[in-house]
Design a protein around this motif. Structure first.
Motif, PDB file in Angstrom:
ATOM      1  N   TYR A  60      23.939 -19.376 -15.976  1.00  0.00           N
ATOM      2  CA  TYR A  60      24.060 -18.005 -15.484  1.00  0.00           C
ATOM      3  C   TYR A  60      24.101 -17.007 -16.615  1.00  0.00           C
ATOM      4  O   TYR A  60      23.998 -15.828 -16.424  1.00  0.00           O
ATOM      5  N   PHE A 244      34.440 -23.579   9.419  1.00  0.00           N
ATOM      6  CA  PHE A 244      34.336 -22.244   8.812  1.00  0.00           C
ATOM      7  C   PHE A 244      35.103 -22.129   7.498  1.00  0.00           C
ATOM      8  O   PHE A 244      35.473 -21.030   7.075  1.00  0.00           O
ATOM      9  N   VAL A 249      32.831 -21.297  -5.741  1.00  0.00           N
ATOM     10  CA  VAL A 249      32.489 -22.190  -6.854  1.00  0.00           C
ATOM     11  C   VAL A 249      32.501 -21.383  -8.146  1.00  0.00           C
ATOM     12  O   VAL A 249      31.640 -20.539  -8.387  1.00  0.00           O
ATOM     13  N   CYS A 250      33.505 -21.673  -8.945  1.00  0.00           N
ATOM     14  CA  CYS A 250      33.736 -20.926 -10.179  1.00  0.00           C
ATOM     15  C   CYS A 250      33.383 -21.763 -11.387  1.00  0.00           C
ATOM     16  O   CYS A 250      32.952 -21.262 -12.420  1.00  0.00           O
ATOM     17  N   GLY A 251      33.573 -23.078 -11.288  1.00  0.00           N
ATOM     18  CA  GLY A 251      33.297 -23.945 -12.418  1.00  0.00           C
ATOM     19  C   GLY A 251      33.110 -25.361 -11.945  1.00  0.00           C
ATOM     20  O   GLY A 251      33.558 -25.733 -10.864  1.00  0.00           O
ATOM     21  N   MET A 252      32.389 -26.127 -12.741  1.00  0.00           N
ATOM     22  CA  MET A 252      32.214 -27.548 -12.443  1.00  0.00           C
ATOM     23  C   MET A 252      32.374 -28.292 -13.757  1.00  0.00           C
ATOM     24  O   MET A 252      31.477 -28.981 -14.233  1.00  0.00           O
ATOM     25  N   PRO A 266      26.355 -33.392   1.517  1.00  0.00           N
ATOM     26  CA  PRO A 266      26.178 -31.954   1.783  1.00  0.00           C
ATOM     27  C   PRO A 266      26.068 -31.629   3.263  1.00  0.00           C
ATOM     28  O   PRO A 266      26.276 -30.481   3.646  1.00  0.00           O
ATOM     29  N   ILE A 269      28.626 -29.462   4.952  1.00  0.00           N
ATOM     30  CA  ILE A 269      28.524 -27.998   4.943  1.00  0.00           C
ATOM     31  C   ILE A 269      28.043 -27.517   6.308  1.00  0.00           C
ATOM     32  O   ILE A 269      28.516 -26.510   6.835  1.00  0.00           O
ATOM     33  N   ARG A 273      30.299 -26.061   9.282  1.00  0.00           N
ATOM     34  CA  ARG A 273      29.819 -24.657   9.225  1.00  0.00           C
ATOM     35  C   ARG A 273      30.514 -23.918   8.083  1.00  0.00           C
ATOM     36  O   ARG A 273      31.129 -22.860   8.272  1.00  0.00           O
ATOM     37  N   MET A 274      30.396 -24.494   6.891  1.00  0.00           N
ATOM     38  CA  MET A 274      31.078 -23.947   5.731  1.00  0.00           C
ATOM     39  C   MET A 274      30.201 -22.947   4.990  1.00  0.00           C
ATOM     40  O   MET A 274      28.991 -22.926   5.147  1.00  0.00           O
ATOM     41  N   LYS A 275      30.864 -22.170   4.164  1.00  0.00           N
ATOM     42  CA  LYS A 275      30.163 -21.312   3.209  1.00  0.00           C
ATOM     43  C   LYS A 275      30.554 -21.776   1.816  1.00  0.00           C
ATOM     44  O   LYS A 275      31.745 -21.882   1.519  1.00  0.00           O
ATOM     45  N   VAL A 276      29.580 -22.059   0.987  1.00  0.00           N
ATOM     46  CA  VAL A 276      29.815 -22.478  -0.396  1.00  0.00           C
ATOM     47  C   VAL A 276      29.118 -21.463  -1.286  1.00  0.00           C
ATOM     48  O   VAL A 276      27.905 -21.303  -1.203  1.00  0.00           O
ATOM     49  N   GLU A 277      29.882 -20.768  -2.114  1.00  0.00           N
ATOM     50  CA  GLU A 277      29.284 -19.655  -2.855  1.00  0.00           C
ATOM     51  C   GLU A 277      29.704 -19.686  -4.313  1.00  0.00           C
ATOM     52  O   GLU A 277      30.883 -19.774  -4.637  1.00  0.00           O
ATOM     53  N   GLY A 278      28.704 -19.652  -5.181  1.00  0.00           N
ATOM     54  CA  GLY A 278      28.958 -19.596  -6.619  1.00  0.00           C
ATOM     55  C   GLY A 278      29.031 -18.150  -7.091  1.00  0.00           C
ATOM     56  O   GLY A 278      28.405 -17.275  -6.514  1.00  0.00           O
ATOM     57  N   PHE A 279      29.823 -17.923  -8.133  1.00  0.00           N
ATOM     58  CA  PHE A 279      29.915 -16.550  -8.645  1.00  0.00           C
ATOM     59  C   PHE A 279      30.333 -16.574 -10.113  1.00  0.00           C
ATOM     60  O   PHE A 279      30.882 -17.560 -10.603  1.00  0.00           O
TER      61      PHE A 279
END
Lengths: 338, 338
Positions: A60, A244, A249-252, A266, A269, A273-279
């Protein structure tokens, strides 16, 4: 001008990072131009994201260039200024890098910020009331968006991000469960950081065991997860997630050294009905004022009292950084430079 | 009362589903109670979600019970009514299941809906202007949220969801790329459904080859992906995803039969700051009126002209369903019952 010491990225890691990837050099600090400020660093922040910068791969952020000073957050004191906004003695936070001094363009927006240490210790501006704190805030408030009574989980629980996460989530009426390495860290998480429960991943080293521990610690399931590590812990969280559920997702960190770590299932998900979001928090500067205000208030009220792991002397920064990647730190990892 | 034919779930699949999982029975249709409506089904809809219901595992919906009529959407005609809102001859859509007739409580909200076939063929209410169409709408409009000029990709491109997705995305000024099985389907996707490009996954059966094909079809990267299949195609999409890309997870048909398919490199969610969100359209009934209005208008304007694969006779439903799971259908899979 004073003599500066700097740590450069000398070569890129082949697999695990080592002290040989770094090089310590001495240079003169250059004479200031109009508008510039010379800062003497008191503390350098060490953070997991730096490991990603050491690789020469798509990430990123641009890779850290070879032969240049390692990137990093710093707090310190203005020792010389040719900018009207800054005076010698001002306490400031910036991205000074792994060195004793930095020369900063006082006009560049956001590069140098004066801070008030009346209620907040200077070093906290690198942790609870700095980038790690805002990282916790963004993931919790903007991605997980917890409701009172929900259960939220954070890995690397006793680190700078995790401890801020706990205080912010408790303030919102959540059940907060941490995951950390070792009984001592877990005792600290529940005893001092306000976690309702903490799971020692060293005692639960596989998916099945971790999933069972999560079930016990989260009897109502998991509504939000703040991901710092990846690997089997994420797999286990997905198994215990409620419908829900949201994952920020901040780090791996578990996958930084080598082959990517897969996500086992996966389809969960979809099933949940999940939301997985990197930032990455530096892309959301608009939230920093609101987040820093809340974090500073929690510190001033004594509701956020994070521990710090302090290494002494710039020459010891590489070893402290490698220890951080292995979880050897206890709380926010800093290097004291004065 | 007419004699009914029904297909029951007789036993659960061990791995791949087979025709032996189903059983055809004959029963009398019961006499109507006050408020009830007897519907003769003209078409039964076959959809991938039904495969998930056949398993006895945690999923977003209750398992299909053994010995009961398979669940499924139906369109048909009212043949008898003891409810003032419905008259014999009314054309209706509902969830009548795999049978020739159903008795419906006319007072239950949303169970039976009268439809207008002036501009939209009756069977379309099971596809483009029904659940599959609204599924495409929700994933595109609510999760992917595309901007004009962005590139969006959909797998199972020539199916009921994929064809609606293409029309909806073109209406929003996107570049739309499909993934489908075989040269014939791909030619249909670009020639008739409005796709800008279509990738034949049978010609790109591994991650590397698929990633290369996506790179060529999506020279500006991928901003949105509508996931129907899972497996290596999702891995390839993640490799070509732009920063802030969104993935709407609607199905993972590739993993329905056995072991979960892993996601090779979830760290890409972080590296690309992506959002990956699972959903099931029946939990978002609030969007149906808006979505159906747009979809019906696209059909009436000739901008959405999906193909249908029609099997004939209830007894052939199991085989048609198993073919759907293997991609043997071409367009929306229906069973004609009259």
């Amino acid at each position: 001008m004073p003599v500066n010491q700097q740590i450069l990225l000398d070569n890129r890691p082949q697999g695990e990072a080592t002290v040989d990837n770094f090089k310590l050099v001495e240079t003169a600090t250059p004479a200031l131009q109009d508008g510039e400020v010379l800062v003497r660093h008191h503390y350098l922040s060490l953070d997991p994201y730096m490991r990603g910068r050491m690789n020469d791969s798509k990430s990123y952020a641009a890779s850290q260039a070879l032969g240049e000073v390692m990137i990093g957050g710093t707090v310190g004191e203005v020792v010389e200024s040719r900018h009207p906004k800054f005076q010698p003695g001002d306490q400031v936070v910036g991205m000074g890098g792994w060195q004793l001094y930095s020369v900063v363009d006082g006009n560049a927006p956001g590069m140098l910020r004066k801070v008030d240490t009346t209620h907040v210790p200077l070093s906290y501006y690198l942790g609870a009331v700095g980038m790690p704190g805002v990282t916790a805030w963004y993931g919790l408030v903007k991605i997980i968006q917890p409701k009172a009574g929900e259960t939220v989980v954070v890995s690397a629980a006793t680190g700078a991000v995790g401890s801020a996460f706990a205080a912010l989530a408790k303030a919102r009426g959540c059940r907060v469960v941490g995951i950390a390495g070792g009984a001592e860290k877990c005792a600290y998480a529940t005893g001092e950081l306000g976690f309702d429960a903490c799971i020692d991943y060293k005692a639960h080293p596989d998916l099945k065991s971790m999933a069972k521990a999560l079930k016990e610690a989260c009897p109502d399931g998991i509504d939000g997860y703040f991901e710092n590590v990846g690997g089997y812990i994420l797999d286990a969280v997905l198994l215990r997630a409620n419908a829900f559920a949201r994952v920020a997702v901040c780090g791996m960190i578990a996958g930084y050294d080598g082959q990517p770590l897969p996500l086992a299932n996966p389809a969960l998900i979809l099933i949940n009905r999940m939301k997985v979001e990197g930032f990455i928090v530096s892309e959301h500067m608009e939230v920093w004022p609101e987040a820093l205000t809340e974090l500073g208030t929690l510190v001033a009220q004594g509701k956020l009292r994070p521990r710090e792991s302090i290494a002494h002397g710039l020459q010891n920064a590489p070893e402290a950084f490698l220890g951080l990647l292995k979880g050897k730190n206890f709380g926010k990892q800093l290097v004291q430079l004065v």
